[in-house]
Design an enzyme around this catalytic site. Structure first.
Site, PDB file in Angstrom:
ATOM      1  N   GLN A 134       1.013  -1.029  -0.024  1.00 29.43           N
ATOM      2  CA  GLN A 134       0.053  -0.033   0.000  1.00 29.43           C
ATOM      3  C   GLN A 134       0.895   1.294  -0.103  1.00 29.43           C
ATOM      4  OE1 GLN A 134      -2.669  -0.595   3.410  1.00 29.43           O
ATOM      5  NE2 GLN A 134      -3.577  -2.353   2.653  1.00 29.43           N
ATOM      6  N   HIS A 138      -1.266  -0.192   5.717  1.00 30.68           N
ATOM      7  CA  HIS A 138      -2.011   1.054   6.723  1.00 30.68           C
ATOM      8  C   HIS A 138      -1.062   2.146   6.914  1.00 30.68           C
ATOM      9  CE1 HIS A 138      -4.144  -2.828   8.418  1.00 30.68           C
ATOM     10  NE2 HIS A 138      -4.303  -2.669   7.110  1.00 30.68           N
ATOM     11  N   TYR A 174     -10.539   6.275  19.594  1.00 34.13           N
ATOM     12  CA  TYR A 174     -11.410   5.682  18.677  1.00 34.13           C
ATOM     13  C   TYR A 174     -11.506   4.314  18.849  1.00 34.13           C
ATOM     14  CZ  TYR A 174     -12.371  10.387  17.264  1.00 34.13           C
ATOM     15  OH  TYR A 174     -12.673  11.725  17.688  1.00 34.13           O
ATOM     16  N   TYR A 185      -9.882 -10.914   8.788  1.00 36.98           N
ATOM     17  CA  TYR A 185     -10.182 -11.294   7.067  1.00 36.98           C
ATOM     18  C   TYR A 185     -10.544 -12.736   7.191  1.00 36.98           C
ATOM     19  CZ  TYR A 185      -8.704  -6.658   5.762  1.00 36.98           C
ATOM     20  OH  TYR A 185      -8.527  -5.182   5.696  1.00 36.98           O
ATOM     21  N   GLU A 243     -15.416   2.626   9.240  1.00 42.41           N
ATOM     22  CA  GLU A 243     -16.026   3.649  10.205  1.00 42.41           C
ATOM     23  C   GLU A 243     -15.957   5.159   9.784  1.00 42.41           C
ATOM     24  OE1 GLU A 243     -13.937   3.641  14.089  1.00 42.41           O
ATOM     25  OE2 GLU A 243     -14.702   1.594  14.319  1.00 42.41           O
TER      26      GLU A 243
END
Ligand SMILES: [Ca+2]
Ligand SMILES: [Ca+2]
Length: 478
Positions: free
Chosen positions: A187, A253, A355, A366, A345
């Site tokens: 990513q 991430h 959070y 997953y 979210e």
């Protein structure tokens, strides 16, 4: 046995014991598919369609108020319907996973029965408030557009994940401009781009990217600022770079969105694959950060006084926040984050707030194993909204143009996995309208409200198949 050997022996037994304990814990975690097969399928049917037991395909299970009802029915049974109690065989966190499974299947079954949101023969899409046409502006020959950002004179600044910047104006796309040195892969790459609030005067552009301090063995989200002069990226200055010990070999991430508000820079960093790190105030991962525009640390950041706390932390307990934006009128920062399997979210970001990730979540792993049975806990903020199944949202923006009058200040959310653009109308922190305005094109990376009133976005492909990344816009049909 000599002392050294004895110590080694003891240490090894402890390690074996420890590993054995872990293995037995691991073995206890059943995948949701096998839980359903073993305990539910006979009565509720292979596809949750019902049989001896009731059909489970029902959107009511997505309502958070039904969570406790579901848990209680599975635990205690339902005598009238002939359902036994399962509290002695199914763990609470496994019941939570079963609920996610039911929510996923119910949503997919509803989607299967719906017509796809496609245009009519003349290319016009009809939605609740506005009709629009879809326009393709540019196709990238190779690579992925990751973000887009409007500069003050209407020019669009784009990043390409592979490390380049582009400028687009009036149908013309510049040649690639090589940005900072990145660790490309997974990513990671060149991520967000955003201009200084006084860009006209100073020309500063801020970029976030996957940064490596050891020849690409490990990386972490960093932020630099620099300028584009004569088609080159120059005057680069480091604005945020975490010490080497916080870099990891994981390539996921990164978070990385940038927001300017009242002369502060806010940015998101994902958990970098270290979920528990999101709760650790000593670590920069899994956080929303706040710094001055030159990278220095504001003295009133919420955890400054706390021993060993990472000083730039503004809020924590987030997983992978790939959307972050300031409300155009209110002094609010809104965030979207990828959940694991389920539990994406929408959050309103507040100073010093936790959070919850990974202590509380509306998703599961997953592979179908549970993460926790807890969706709420004292001292942890609830999302404003959550998605099960995951849509994998990415860039977001509020619409501030004049052309789509009824979309004023509505939030637009691009999704990767669901390949759709969602519109959300918020009123005093609550969702009052929610609509998918188109879907089944490509994976949407970023969205931006254009100064010309059109809504711009970048996608990984036009149809979800071809690899070419595209810059597009939605134009109103009068
Ligand atoms: Ca953007
Ligand atoms: Ca959360």
């Amino acid at each position: 046995m000599n002392k050294k050997l004895k110590n080694l022996f003891n240490f090894t037994s402890i390690m074996i014991g420890f590993l054995g304990f872990n293995l037995s814990l691991e073995a206890k975690k059943n995948k949701v598919e096998s839980l359903y097969k073993n305990y539910c399928l006979t009565c509720h049917g292979k596809n949750l369609e019902g049989g001896l037991g009731t059909a489970l395909l029902n959107l009511k299970w997505l309502d958070p108020r039904m969570n406790d009802t579901f848990t209680s029915i599975v635990q205690k049974g339902n005598i009238e319907n002939g359902m036994p109690a399962f509290d002695s065989v199914i763990e609470k966190e496994e019941i939570r996973a079963l609920l996610v499974y039911v929510q996923e299947k119910s949503t997919y079954s509803k989607l299967d029965s719906e017509k796809p949101l496609s245009s009519d023969a003349s290319g016009i899409y009809s939605t609740q408030h506005h009709d629009f046409k879809f326009e393709l502006l540019h196709t990238l020959e190779e690579g992925i557009f990751w973000s887009l950002h409007f500069l003050p004179q209407g020019e669009i600044l784009l990043t390409q994940k592979e490390g380049n910047l582009f400028l687009y104006r009036n149908g013309f796309m510049s040649k690639p401009i090589r940005g900072p040195k990145i660790r490309y892969g997974g990513q990671g790459g060149l991520l967000e781009a955003a201009a200084h609030p006084e860009y006209r005067e100073n020309g500063w552009i801020y970029l976030s990217y996957a940064d490596s301090l050891d020849n690409n063995r490990t990386s972490m989200t960093s932020i630099v600022r620099g300028k584009i002069l004569n088609h080159r990226w120059v005057e680069e200055e480091m604005i945020f770079q975490a010490p080497k010990r916080f870099h990891t070999s994981q390539k996921k991430h990164y978070g990385s969105r940038i927001v300017f508000k009242e002369n502060y820079l806010y940015f998101s960093v994902g958990d970098r694959g270290d979920a528990s790190g999101a709760q650790d105030l000593k670590k920069p991962n899994g956080k929303i950060h706040r710094i001055h525009l030159d990278g220095s640390i504001p003295s009133d950041n919420p955890f400054i006084g706390l021993k060993n706390a990472y000083p730039t932390v503004w809020a924590y307990g987030v997983r992978n926040p790939q959307g972050l934006v300031k409300h155009p009128d209110l002094n609010e920062i809104w965030e979207v984050e990828h959940g694991p399997r389920g539990g994406d979210e929408l959050n309103l970001i507040k100073k010093g707030t936790n959070y919850g990730w990974p202590e509380i979540t509306y998703g599961i792993n997953y592979n179908g194993t549970p993460i926790t049975s807890e969706t709420k806990r004292e001292g942890m903020e609830q999302p404003i909204y959550y998605w099960v199944p995951s849509i994998a949202m990415c860039g977001i923006d509020f619409y501030t143009g004049k052309s789509f009058k009824k979309w004023k200040n509505h939030l637009f959310i691009g999704a990767l996995k669901a390949r759709q653009l969602e519109r959300i109308q918020l009123d005093r922190g609550k969702i009052i309208e929610h609509e998918v305005i188109f879907k089944d094109k490509g994976r949407i990376r970023d969205v931006a409200s254009g100064p010309d009133g059109n809504l711009y976005f970048v996608m990984d492909s036009l149809d979800g198949n071809s690899g070419a990344s595209v810059l597009c816009r939605l134009v109103p049909v009068k």
